[in-house]
Design a protein around this motif. Structure first.
Motif, PDB file in Angstrom:
ATOM      1  N   GLY A 169      17.038 -30.693  25.038  1.00  0.00           N
ATOM      2  CA  GLY A 169      15.930 -31.111  26.217  1.00  0.00           C
ATOM      3  C   GLY A 169      14.456 -31.123  25.532  1.00  0.00           C
ATOM      4  O   GLY A 169      13.648 -31.773  26.130  1.00  0.00           O
ATOM      5  N   TYR A 170      14.362 -30.783  24.240  1.00  0.00           N
ATOM      6  CA  TYR A 170      12.964 -30.735  23.338  1.00  0.00           C
ATOM      7  C   TYR A 170      13.191 -32.127  22.431  1.00  0.00           C
ATOM      8  O   TYR A 170      14.260 -32.474  21.910  1.00  0.00           O
ATOM      9  N   ALA A 171      12.183 -32.451  22.357  1.00  0.00           N
ATOM     10  CA  ALA A 171      12.119 -33.810  21.340  1.00  0.00           C
ATOM     11  C   ALA A 171      10.775 -33.148  20.202  1.00  0.00           C
ATOM     12  O   ALA A 171       9.898 -32.483  20.706  1.00  0.00           O
ATOM     13  N   ARG A 172      11.092 -33.492  19.068  1.00  0.00           N
ATOM     14  CA  ARG A 172      10.259 -33.345  17.952  1.00  0.00           C
ATOM     15  C   ARG A 172       9.612 -34.473  17.119  1.00  0.00           C
ATOM     16  O   ARG A 172      10.386 -35.351  17.243  1.00  0.00           O
ATOM     17  N   THR A 173       8.668 -34.272  16.829  1.00  0.00           N
ATOM     18  CA  THR A 173       7.857 -35.422  16.085  1.00  0.00           C
ATOM     19  C   THR A 173       7.324 -34.699  14.717  1.00  0.00           C
ATOM     20  O   THR A 173       6.887 -33.617  14.541  1.00  0.00           O
ATOM     21  N   THR A 174       7.041 -35.443  13.580  1.00  0.00           N
ATOM     22  CA  THR A 174       6.642 -35.067  12.262  1.00  0.00           C
ATOM     23  C   THR A 174       5.723 -36.101  11.962  1.00  0.00           C
ATOM     24  O   THR A 174       6.168 -37.381  11.909  1.00  0.00           O
ATOM     25  N   GLU A 175       4.555 -35.813  11.371  1.00  0.00           N
ATOM     26  CA  GLU A 175       3.744 -36.906  10.885  1.00  0.00           C
ATOM     27  C   GLU A 175       3.205 -36.197   9.729  1.00  0.00           C
ATOM     28  O   GLU A 175       3.056 -35.176   9.637  1.00  0.00           O
ATOM     29  N   VAL A 176       2.641 -37.072   8.826  1.00  0.00           N
ATOM     30  CA  VAL A 176       1.989 -36.902   7.597  1.00  0.00           C
ATOM     31  C   VAL A 176       0.348 -37.568   7.603  1.00  0.00           C
ATOM     32  O   VAL A 176       0.556 -38.728   7.798  1.00  0.00           O
ATOM     33  N   GLN A 177      -0.547 -36.458   7.402  1.00  0.00           N
ATOM     34  CA  GLN A 177      -1.691 -37.125   7.647  1.00  0.00           C
ATOM     35  C   GLN A 177      -2.770 -36.362   6.557  1.00  0.00           C
ATOM     36  O   GLN A 177      -2.908 -35.401   6.619  1.00  0.00           O
ATOM     37  N   ASP A 178      -3.334 -37.064   5.570  1.00  0.00           N
ATOM     38  CA  ASP A 178      -4.317 -36.391   4.758  1.00  0.00           C
ATOM     39  C   ASP A 178      -3.649 -35.316   3.942  1.00  0.00           C
ATOM     40  O   ASP A 178      -4.097 -34.136   3.659  1.00  0.00           O
ATOM     41  N   GLY A 179      -2.231 -35.390   3.529  1.00  0.00           N
ATOM     42  CA  GLY A 179      -1.510 -34.562   2.724  1.00  0.00           C
ATOM     43  C   GLY A 179      -1.020 -33.453   3.529  1.00  0.00           C
ATOM     44  O   GLY A 179      -0.456 -32.510   3.150  1.00  0.00           O
ATOM     45  N   VAL A 180      -1.135 -33.254   4.806  1.00  0.00           N
ATOM     46  CA  VAL A 180      -0.649 -32.190   5.602  1.00  0.00           C
ATOM     47  C   VAL A 180       0.623 -32.623   6.602  1.00  0.00           C
ATOM     48  O   VAL A 180       0.393 -33.796   7.247  1.00  0.00           O
ATOM     49  N   VAL A 181       1.437 -32.257   6.590  1.00  0.00           N
ATOM     50  CA  VAL A 181       2.558 -32.337   7.365  1.00  0.00           C
ATOM     51  C   VAL A 181       2.652 -31.545   8.890  1.00  0.00           C
ATOM     52  O   VAL A 181       2.341 -30.506   8.875  1.00  0.00           O
ATOM     53  N   ARG A 182       2.690 -32.079   9.976  1.00  0.00           N
ATOM     54  CA  ARG A 182       2.494 -31.618  11.256  1.00  0.00           C
ATOM     55  C   ARG A 182       3.601 -31.932  11.902  1.00  0.00           C
ATOM     56  O   ARG A 182       4.053 -32.901  12.173  1.00  0.00           O
ATOM     57  N   GLY A 227       3.018 -26.815  14.410  1.00  0.00           N
ATOM     58  CA  GLY A 227       2.753 -25.983  12.979  1.00  0.00           C
ATOM     59  C   GLY A 227       2.385 -27.137  12.258  1.00  0.00           C
ATOM     60  O   GLY A 227       2.874 -28.091  12.073  1.00  0.00           O
ATOM     61  N   GLN A 228       1.889 -26.716  10.990  1.00  0.00           N
ATOM     62  CA  GLN A 228       1.590 -27.774   9.703  1.00  0.00           C
ATOM     63  C   GLN A 228       1.833 -26.965   8.318  1.00  0.00           C
ATOM     64  O   GLN A 228       1.679 -25.712   8.486  1.00  0.00           O
ATOM     65  N   ILE A 229       1.890 -27.769   7.551  1.00  0.00           N
ATOM     66  CA  ILE A 229       2.088 -27.340   6.072  1.00  0.00           C
ATOM     67  C   ILE A 229       1.653 -28.300   5.122  1.00  0.00           C
ATOM     68  O   ILE A 229       1.711 -29.271   5.458  1.00  0.00           O
ATOM     69  N   ALA A 230       0.956 -27.556   4.122  1.00  0.00           N
ATOM     70  CA  ALA A 230      -0.025 -28.353   3.325  1.00  0.00           C
ATOM     71  C   ALA A 230       0.703 -28.271   1.648  1.00  0.00           C
ATOM     72  O   ALA A 230       0.472 -27.187   0.984  1.00  0.00           O
ATOM     73  N   PRO A 231       1.641 -29.088   1.316  1.00  0.00           N
ATOM     74  CA  PRO A 231       1.928 -29.052  -0.139  1.00  0.00           C
ATOM     75  C   PRO A 231       0.686 -29.386  -1.088  1.00  0.00           C
ATOM     76  O   PRO A 231      -0.010 -30.257  -0.835  1.00  0.00           O
ATOM     77  N   THR A 232       0.782 -28.370  -2.153  1.00  0.00           N
ATOM     78  CA  THR A 232      -0.189 -28.742  -3.247  1.00  0.00           C
ATOM     79  C   THR A 232       0.534 -28.196  -4.398  1.00  0.00           C
ATOM     80  O   THR A 232       0.158 -27.220  -5.241  1.00  0.00           O
ATOM     81  N   GLY A 233       1.127 -29.301  -4.924  1.00  0.00           N
ATOM     82  CA  GLY A 233       2.152 -29.020  -6.166  1.00  0.00           C
ATOM     83  C   GLY A 233       3.209 -28.032  -5.857  1.00  0.00           C
ATOM     84  O   GLY A 233       4.124 -28.721  -4.955  1.00  0.00           O
ATOM     85  N   SER A 234       3.655 -27.131  -6.542  1.00  0.00           N
ATOM     86  CA  SER A 234       4.805 -26.546  -6.586  1.00  0.00           C
ATOM     87  C   SER A 234       4.850 -25.242  -5.239  1.00  0.00           C
ATOM     88  O   SER A 234       5.891 -24.870  -4.983  1.00  0.00           O
ATOM     89  N   THR A 235       3.532 -25.315  -4.737  1.00  0.00           N
ATOM     90  CA  THR A 235       3.590 -24.083  -3.465  1.00  0.00           C
ATOM     91  C   THR A 235       2.977 -25.163  -2.310  1.00  0.00           C
ATOM     92  O   THR A 235       2.588 -26.277  -2.372  1.00  0.00           O
ATOM     93  N   ALA A 236       3.208 -24.551  -1.003  1.00  0.00           N
ATOM     94  CA  ALA A 236       2.952 -25.228  -0.036  1.00  0.00           C
ATOM     95  C   ALA A 236       2.538 -24.252   1.200  1.00  0.00           C
ATOM     96  O   ALA A 236       3.353 -23.294   1.321  1.00  0.00           O
ATOM     97  N   VAL A 237       1.323 -24.571   1.883  1.00  0.00           N
ATOM     98  CA  VAL A 237       1.025 -23.318   2.660  1.00  0.00           C
ATOM     99  C   VAL A 237       1.443 -23.659   4.007  1.00  0.00           C
ATOM    100  O   VAL A 237       0.782 -24.583   4.727  1.00  0.00           O
TER     101      VAL A 237
END
Length: 215
Positions: free
Chosen positions: A109-122, A136-146
């Motif tokens: 019943g739920y739908a999910r969207t994923t987009e990447v903008q300016d290095g941030v996955v939303r 939620g969002q996540i920002a990969p910066t090399g070997s780590t992601a926040v």
């Protein structure tokens, strides 16, 4: 990762996630010029003590200046001076090895969207009526992601949406080349992250210079 490396990774990812200027290295840690009305500047201290926190409290006079220190509130409160307060619940730094395959389908019943903008996955999960149920969002910066700004609407909690957002973000960051996730958890969020294999690596306390709106 030790505390210094975790802090450095968190600062780098947080600035990307929030779209701020890159952090400036200071003797006590890092300075981020955030530039928001209620969050003017942020100083991050990976190894705080009474001297370093007290000196910043005396130096920073602009309302809504923030300190983020890797220590618990019970340790921090005696260090701060008049005009400063600890406004939030205790925070927790957490880390996890990222899994590139951890991307389940959203609940029925739920739908999910994923987009990447300016290095941030939303990631956004929409309810059957099209309203936002979780994000939620996540920002990969090399070997780590926040991972950052993980939220579930109260009307849609306890349906696995937060876990779905986190696993989708984790997979996206891993596929972008990150191997370790880092996040700052609240008390409410920590139970979710614990259940997903994130591990506590130390306390995190926010301190803010109060302003006229707080009187």
């Amino acid at each position: 990762m030790d505390t210094s490396a975790i802090t450095q990774a968190w600062v780098a990812g947080w600035t990307v996630s929030r779209g701020t200027p890159s952090a400036v290295t200071e003797p006590w840690g890092y300075r981020i010029d955030v530039g928001l009305p209620r969050h003017v500047v942020r100083h991050v201290l990976p190894a705080p003590d009474a001297a370093s926190v007290g000196a910043l409290c005396a130096r920073l006079t602009a309302p809504y200046s923030w300190l983020k220190v890797m220590a618990g509130p019970e340790e921090v409160e005696p260090w701060i001076t008049e005009g400063w307060t600890v406004p939030d619940d205790p925070g927790f730094m957490m880390v996890k090895p990222l899994d590139p395959g951890a991307r389940p389908a959203p609940p029925e019943g739920y739908a999910r969207t994923t987009e990447v903008q300016d290095g941030v996955v939303r990631v956004r999960i929409l309810a059957p009526d099209g309203t936002l149920a979780a994000r939620g969002q996540i920002a990969p910066t090399g070997s780590t992601a926040v991972a950052d700004q993980i939220e579930t609407d109260p009307a849609h909690r306890r349906r696995g949406l937060g876990a779905n957002v986190m696993r989708t973000l984790e997979a996206a960051a891993a596929q972008a080349g990150a191997t370790t996730g880092v996040l700052a958890a609240t008390i409410d969020g920590r139970a979710l992250y614990d259940s997903l294999g994130w591990r506590h690596r130390g306390p995190l306390t926010g301190i803010v210079r109060t302003g006229p709106d707080d009187d």
